[in-house]
Design a protein around this motif. Structure first.
Motif, PDB file in Angstrom:
ATOM      1  N   CYS A  17       0.806  -1.222   0.000  1.00  0.00           N
ATOM      2  CA  CYS A  17       0.000   0.000   0.000  1.00  0.00           C
ATOM      3  C   CYS A  17       0.838   1.272   0.000  1.00  0.00           C
ATOM      4  CB  CYS A  17      -0.931   0.016   1.221  1.00  0.00           C
ATOM      5  SG  CYS A  17      -2.174  -1.289   1.225  1.00  0.00           S
ATOM      6  N   PHE A  18       2.152   1.171   0.208  1.00  0.00           N
ATOM      7  CA  PHE A  18       2.983   2.355   0.390  1.00  0.00           C
ATOM      8  C   PHE A  18       2.977   3.260  -0.838  1.00  0.00           C
ATOM      9  CE2 PHE A  18       7.102   4.621   0.567  1.00  0.00           C
ATOM     10  CZ  PHE A  18       6.963   5.220   1.814  1.00  0.00           C
ATOM     11  N   GLY A  19       2.869   2.677  -2.025  1.00  0.00           N
ATOM     12  CA  GLY A  19       2.847   3.491  -3.238  1.00  0.00           C
ATOM     13  C   GLY A  19       1.710   4.496  -3.269  1.00  0.00           C
ATOM     14  N   PHE A  20       0.632   4.203  -2.534  1.00  0.00           N
ATOM     15  CA  PHE A  20      -0.491   5.123  -2.490  1.00  0.00           C
ATOM     16  C   PHE A  20      -0.099   6.443  -1.839  1.00  0.00           C
ATOM     17  CE2 PHE A  20      -4.508   3.119  -3.847  1.00  0.00           C
ATOM     18  CZ  PHE A  20      -5.224   4.274  -4.134  1.00  0.00           C
ATOM     19  N   LEU A  21       0.936   6.428  -0.994  1.00  0.00           N
ATOM     20  CA  LEU A  21       1.443   7.675  -0.417  1.00  0.00           C
ATOM     21  C   LEU A  21       1.850   8.636  -1.526  1.00  0.00           C
ATOM     22  CD1 LEU A  21       2.626   9.207   2.191  1.00  0.00           C
ATOM     23  CD2 LEU A  21       4.796   8.168   1.523  1.00  0.00           C
ATOM     24  N   GLY A  22       2.572   8.120  -2.524  1.00  0.00           N
ATOM     25  CA  GLY A  22       3.019   8.976  -3.622  1.00  0.00           C
ATOM     26  C   GLY A  22       1.899   9.386  -4.540  1.00  0.00           C
ATOM     27  N   ILE A  23       1.005   8.432  -4.871  1.00  0.00           N
ATOM     28  CA  ILE A  23      -0.109   8.765  -5.758  1.00  0.00           C
ATOM     29  C   ILE A  23      -0.971   9.860  -5.146  1.00  0.00           C
ATOM     30  CG2 ILE A  23      -2.235   7.872  -6.783  1.00  0.00           C
ATOM     31  CD1 ILE A  23      -0.792   5.180  -7.045  1.00  0.00           C
ATOM     32  N   GLN A  24      -1.257   9.743  -3.857  1.00  0.00           N
ATOM     33  CA  GLN A  24      -2.086  10.769  -3.236  1.00  0.00           C
ATOM     34  C   GLN A  24      -1.337  12.081  -3.067  1.00  0.00           C
ATOM     35  OE1 GLN A  24      -5.215  10.327  -2.992  1.00  0.00           O
ATOM     36  NE2 GLN A  24      -5.565  12.418  -2.267  1.00  0.00           N
ATOM     37  N   PHE A  25      -0.013  12.029  -2.986  1.00  0.00           N
ATOM     38  CA  PHE A  25       0.769  13.270  -2.990  1.00  0.00           C
ATOM     39  C   PHE A  25       0.433  14.064  -4.253  1.00  0.00           C
ATOM     40  CE2 PHE A  25       4.226  15.850  -1.544  1.00  0.00           C
ATOM     41  CZ  PHE A  25       4.511  15.400  -0.263  1.00  0.00           C
TER      42      PHE A  25
END
Length: 500
Positions: A17-25
């Motif tokens: 799920c960590f990639g969602f940090l960047g997408i939501q950035f």
């Protein structure tokens, strides 16, 4: 013998799920700053919703197509991860370009690229959770995505404010985007690419044949093999006629041209039905067939999603103008007061995402205690109260309290509909159905784009705060409709176990 997916550890769920940090950035920088960029480059406030049309329209077009292809993909990087990676690369490039746009049309075009690329990465992430986690762990997986969305959005939304406090210039000449916004976009592009790379490199995926062998691969009531039948072209004719009549009415009556978007929705569906009927094996036919045969739970959730995302889009488009006008007495995008208000909106957006990160920790417990539907109702009503309260609070500092309710609603919208839905989806169509589910996110946004500018100018007397109140009412209605959604299979099984 039951072949159940193994339970993943906290660290494994974290990595996936960590990639969602960047997408939501990327999404948070877009949501908090694009209206500001458009107005800085000369857009009138009533024209801003039309310029935002790229966001919902690209989602409508991109997500089901990416879902369709990702269901059929298998490479050295797996099934979903190639889409994470390429979407992140193009999103990063768009974030570097947008704040340097010399003209309004370039900024609007870059928004198309940015939103399309973010959607290419985001859609497979939703299906990724359904692929990797057993039904009992999916609420935790989607809540973890919600946590990273909250954390990423807090930092991204607050960046211009923090940079201004650090001494970076917060105003610029006419037609120039302030350095606070430009540097925030540069930083955001770097974070986006690095976060997605983390997930791509630190996770693995089940091959299609292994995924098809798990006991949750074919929920009851879904098609186990083959494609859904393609609906007839005749069924699309009423939609075609409705769309043509709407377009003609807007044109003859000389109404606001943005209402053509609203009329174009049934017209587009009618055309899609005709195209699908021409061939029974192509991508369009497959997507239309799956849309027509969608599970009952998805149909019920469509109404919930419509009112949820209409309210959110009203907030994203008009909060900057509403707060600057009501709380800072400014309407000129070049003025210091307006930019101070715009920066404070960034803080408010950071706050609601921070509250969303906290809510993401609480939501799995709430869902186990009260059930998914009741939990979603409560959270949506908290968001409705928060959004409406913005109109009655005069001290902008106290708007942080309003954002607490919005944060709980946001965390719930990002997780619970997917948890309610995923149990009813077959594994071999998880991607395309998650893409189709996005229709019920972007259609309300297109409705908002086509109607809010008209309502602002002709009904609300140019007061953007009234649009926020409409958004709050919309969230309240979404909560009521959540009670009509069928209980997921895993929840029904647990209830039977308790009462047996």
């Amino acid at each position: 013998m039951r072949n159940t997916k193994p339970q993943l550890s906290f660290g494994q769920i974290w990595n996936m799920c960590f990639g969602f940090l960047g997408i939501q950035f990327g999404f948070a920088l877009q949501n908090a700053n694009v209206s500001r960029i458009f107005q800085t480059l000369g857009a009138d406030m009533e024209d801003v919703p039309g310029l935002w049309i790229a966001a919902p329209l690209t989602g409508l077009l991109v997500q089901p197509v990416i879902g369709y292809f990702s269901d059929r993909t298998w490479t050295r990087l797996g099934r979903r991860r190639p889409y994470f990676l390429w979407g992140a690369i193009f999103s990063t490039a768009a974030l570097l370009v947008m704040p340097n746009s010399p003209e309004l049309w370039i900024a609007a075009g870059t928004l198309w690229v940015l939103d399309a690329s973010l959607n290419v990465s985001m859609e497979p992430f939703r299906a990724f959770v359904g692929d990797q986690l057993a039904p009992r762990q999916r609420p935790t997986g989607y809540a973890m995505q919600g946590f990273f969305i909250g954390v990423g959005s807090v930092v991204a939304s607050a960046l211009p404010f923090v940079l201004a406090k650090a001494g970076v210039a917060n105003t610029a000449g006419p037609g120039e985007v302030p350095d606070t916004v430009r540097y925030a976009f540069y930083f955001g592009g770097t974070v986006l690419l690095c976060a997605v790379l983390w997930t791509v490199l630190r996770t693995r995926e089940y091959p299609p044949e292994v995924l098809a062998g798990f006991d949750d691969a074919h929920p009851p009531g879904t098609l186990a093999v083959g494609d859904a039948p393609v609906p007839s072209a005749a069924g699309g004719v009423p939609w075609l006629l409705l769309g043509i009549a709407g377009v003609a009415l807007v044109w003859v009556m000389e109404w606001d041209r943005m209402l053509l978007v609203l009329a174009g929705l049934p017209l587009a569906y009618g055309v899609l039905r005709q195209v699908a009927a021409l061939g029974t094996r192509g991508m369009v036919a497959a997507i239309v067939g799956d849309l027509h045969a969608m599970p009952v739970t998805m149909r019920q959730l469509a109404v919930v999603q419509f009112f949820s995302w209409f309210g959110l889009f009203a907030m994203w488009i008009y909060t900057t103008a509403a707060v600057a006008q009501t709380h800072y007495g400014a309407t000129d995008p070049q003025s210091a007061a307006y930019n101070e208000g715009a920066n404070w909106v960034g803080v408010l957006f950071a706050a609601y995402n921070g509250f969303a990160a906290l809510a993401a920790v609480a939501i799995p417990w709430m869902a186990r205690r009260f059930g998914l539907r009741a939990t979603h109702l409560v959270n949506l009503w908290l968001g409705a109260a928060g959004l409406v309260s913005v109109a009655f609070i005069r001290d902008p500092q106290w708007l942080l309290l309003s954002m607490a309710g919005v944060g709980f609603a946001w965390a719930s919208i990002l997780s619970l509909p997917y948890a309610l839905l995923s149990d009813s989806l077959p594994a071999h169509k998880m991607g395309v159905y998650m893409g189709i589910f996005n229709f019920f996110i972007v259609i309300p946004q297109l409705v908002a784009v086509s109607t809010l500018g008209f309502l602002l100018g002709h009904v609300f007397g140019g007061a953007p705060m009234r649009v926020l109140m409409v958004g709050g009412v919309s969230l309240a209605l979404a909560g009521l409709f959540a009670l009509r959604v069928s209980r997921p299979l895993s929840e029904r099984a647990r209830i039977r176990g308790v009462t047996a």
